[in-house]
Design a protein around this motif. Structure first.
Motif, PDB file in Angstrom:
ATOM      1  N   LYS A 202       0.817  -1.209   0.000  1.00 46.75           N
ATOM      2  CA  LYS A 202       0.000   0.000   0.000  1.00 46.75           C
ATOM      3  C   LYS A 202       0.859   1.271   0.000  1.00 46.75           C
ATOM      4  CE  LYS A 202      -3.215   2.328   3.097  1.00 46.75           C
ATOM      5  NZ  LYS A 202      -3.977   2.196   4.331  1.00 46.75           N
ATOM      6  N   ASP A 203       1.942   1.274   0.761  1.00 46.24           N
ATOM      7  CA  ASP A 203       2.787   2.465   0.840  1.00 46.24           C
ATOM      8  C   ASP A 203       3.355   2.857  -0.519  1.00 46.24           C
ATOM      9  OD1 ASP A 203       2.313   2.606   3.547  1.00 46.24           O
ATOM     10  OD2 ASP A 203       4.189   1.621   4.108  1.00 46.24           O
ATOM     11  N   PHE A 204       3.770   1.866  -1.308  1.00 47.36           N
ATOM     12  CA  PHE A 204       4.299   2.160  -2.643  1.00 47.36           C
ATOM     13  C   PHE A 204       3.204   2.739  -3.527  1.00 47.36           C
ATOM     14  CE2 PHE A 204       7.633  -0.804  -1.410  1.00 47.36           C
ATOM     15  CZ  PHE A 204       8.761  -0.184  -1.925  1.00 47.36           C
ATOM     16  N   ALA A 205       2.065   2.091  -3.539  1.00 47.50           N
ATOM     17  CA  ALA A 205       0.960   2.538  -4.390  1.00 47.50           C
ATOM     18  C   ALA A 205       0.529   3.953  -4.023  1.00 47.50           C
ATOM     19  CB  ALA A 205      -0.210   1.568  -4.275  1.00 47.50           C
TER      20      ALA A 205
ATOM     21  N   VAL B 115      -4.548   9.180  -6.469  1.00 42.85           N
ATOM     22  CA  VAL B 115      -5.844   8.498  -6.589  1.00 42.85           C
ATOM     23  C   VAL B 115      -5.878   7.296  -5.642  1.00 42.85           C
ATOM     24  CG1 VAL B 115      -7.323   7.145  -8.132  1.00 42.85           C
ATOM     25  CG2 VAL B 115      -6.281   9.272  -8.939  1.00 42.85           C
ATOM     26  N   LEU B 116      -4.815   6.496  -5.657  1.00 42.82           N
ATOM     27  CA  LEU B 116      -4.770   5.334  -4.764  1.00 42.82           C
ATOM     28  C   LEU B 116      -4.662   5.767  -3.307  1.00 42.82           C
ATOM     29  CD1 LEU B 116      -2.491   2.986  -6.895  1.00 42.82           C
ATOM     30  CD2 LEU B 116      -4.985   2.908  -6.637  1.00 42.82           C
ATOM     31  N   GLU B 117      -3.928   6.840  -3.054  1.00 40.17           N
ATOM     32  CA  GLU B 117      -3.830   7.388  -1.688  1.00 40.17           C
ATOM     33  C   GLU B 117      -5.220   7.732  -1.157  1.00 40.17           C
ATOM     34  OE1 GLU B 117      -2.530   9.091   1.860  1.00 40.17           O
ATOM     35  OE2 GLU B 117      -1.187   8.126   0.427  1.00 40.17           O
ATOM     36  N   ALA B 118      -6.007   8.446  -1.966  1.00 37.13           N
ATOM     37  CA  ALA B 118      -7.357   8.829  -1.542  1.00 37.13           C
ATOM     38  C   ALA B 118      -8.261   7.611  -1.406  1.00 37.13           C
ATOM     39  CB  ALA B 118      -7.949   9.821  -2.545  1.00 37.13           C
TER      40      ALA B 118
ATOM     41  N   GLN C  81     -12.039   0.354   2.795  1.00 40.95           N
ATOM     42  CA  GLN C  81     -12.561  -0.701   3.668  1.00 40.95           C
ATOM     43  C   GLN C  81     -12.022  -2.071   3.279  1.00 40.95           C
ATOM     44  OE1 GLN C  81     -16.811  -0.312   3.473  1.00 40.95           O
ATOM     45  NE2 GLN C  81     -16.735   1.862   3.997  1.00 40.95           N
ATOM     46  N   THR C  82     -11.959  -2.339   1.974  1.00 48.96           N
ATOM     47  CA  THR C  82     -11.529  -3.663   1.510  1.00 48.96           C
ATOM     48  C   THR C  82     -10.021  -3.763   1.309  1.00 48.96           C
ATOM     49  OG1 THR C  82     -11.770  -3.071  -0.837  1.00 48.96           O
ATOM     50  CG2 THR C  82     -13.715  -4.014   0.282  1.00 48.96           C
ATOM     51  N   GLN C  83      -9.362  -2.590   1.175  1.00 50.81           N
ATOM     52  CA  GLN C  83      -7.937  -2.523   0.859  1.00 50.81           C
ATOM     53  C   GLN C  83      -7.628  -3.218  -0.468  1.00 50.81           C
ATOM     54  OE1 GLN C  83      -5.409  -0.658   2.890  1.00 50.81           O
ATOM     55  NE2 GLN C  83      -7.478   0.161   3.087  1.00 50.81           N
ATOM     56  N   GLU C  84      -8.562  -3.115  -1.406  1.00 51.15           N
ATOM     57  CA  GLU C  84      -8.398  -3.633  -2.761  1.00 51.15           C
ATOM     58  C   GLU C  84      -8.814  -2.549  -3.746  1.00 51.15           C
ATOM     59  OE1 GLU C  84     -10.643  -7.176  -3.434  1.00 51.15           O
ATOM     60  OE2 GLU C  84      -9.427  -8.369  -2.079  1.00 51.15           O
TER      61      GLU C  84
ATOM     62  N   HIS D 252       5.649  -3.130 -11.605  1.00 51.39           N
ATOM     63  CA  HIS D 252       7.107  -3.120 -11.736  1.00 51.39           C
ATOM     64  C   HIS D 252       7.644  -1.700 -11.552  1.00 51.39           C
ATOM     65  CE1 HIS D 252      11.093  -4.243 -13.137  1.00 51.39           C
ATOM     66  NE2 HIS D 252      11.044  -3.187 -13.936  1.00 51.39           N
ATOM     67  N   TRP D 253       7.008  -0.732 -12.169  1.00 52.20           N
ATOM     68  CA  TRP D 253       7.461   0.654 -12.057  1.00 52.20           C
ATOM     69  C   TRP D 253       7.312   1.176 -10.632  1.00 52.20           C
ATOM     70  CZ3 TRP D 253       5.750   5.394 -10.571  1.00 52.20           C
ATOM     71  CH2 TRP D 253       6.597   6.463 -10.878  1.00 52.20           C
ATOM     72  N   LEU D 254       6.231   0.826  -9.966  1.00 53.21           N
ATOM     73  CA  LEU D 254       6.043   1.284  -8.590  1.00 53.21           C
ATOM     74  C   LEU D 254       7.223   0.886  -7.706  1.00 53.21           C
ATOM     75  CD1 LEU D 254       2.250   0.529  -7.999  1.00 53.21           C
ATOM     76  CD2 LEU D 254       3.305   2.777  -8.283  1.00 53.21           C
ATOM     77  N   TYR D 255       7.762  -0.278  -7.937  1.00 57.56           N
ATOM     78  CA  TYR D 255       8.867  -0.775  -7.117  1.00 57.56           C
ATOM     79  C   TYR D 255      10.249  -0.346  -7.616  1.00 57.56           C
ATOM     80  CZ  TYR D 255       5.728  -3.643  -4.356  1.00 57.56           C
ATOM     81  OH  TYR D 255       4.742  -4.058  -3.503  1.00 57.56           O
TER      82      TYR D 255
END
Length: 117
Positions: free
Chosen positions: A5-8, A14-17, A27-30, A46-49
């Motif tokens: 989650k921290d990377f995303a 958008v993912l942060e919000a 709620q689902t963390q998905e 791959h790019w996120l990491y």
């Protein structure tokens, strides 16, 4: 795909919000990408990491080797053109590509002559 989650959240507001707000994703963390293909999602992860897209070139080279086995020269030519377009912008080709080419082609292979020798 599972992503920390921290990377995303670090790279995408958008993912942060979504993950940290009052949305269903929080709620689902998905978070589901309904209109995005698996390959694009894989490249995003791959790019996120790594913050690199060099897997694109390696994937194209793997496809070129497959096309050599299947004798599809027209696609091989298109792949070479695409690799050249991608590498012109970055001015590099990943080291992993050289290793793959060397390990998966014969000494007289055209791909090896272009990129390794």
């Amino acid at each position: 795909f599972v992503v920390h989650k921290d990377f995303a959240c670090h790279y995408s507001p958008v993912l942060e919000a979504a993950f940290n707000g009052n949305f269903i994703e929080g709620q689902t963390q998905e978070y589901k990408f309904y209109d995005t293909g698996e390959e694009a999602t894989r490249l995003l992860v791959h790019w996120l990491y790594t913050q690199k897209l060099d897997t694109i070139v390696l994937t194209l080279i793997e496809l070129w080797v497959l096309c050599e086995r299947l004798i599809i020269p027209r696609l091989q030519n298109a792949i070479i053109h695409e690799i050249q377009c991608v590498t012109e912008h970055t001015n590099t080709i990943p080291v992993s590509c050289f290793k793959y080419i060397y390990e998966n082609t014969a000494s007289n292979n055209p791909l090896r002559r272009i990129y390794v020798d």
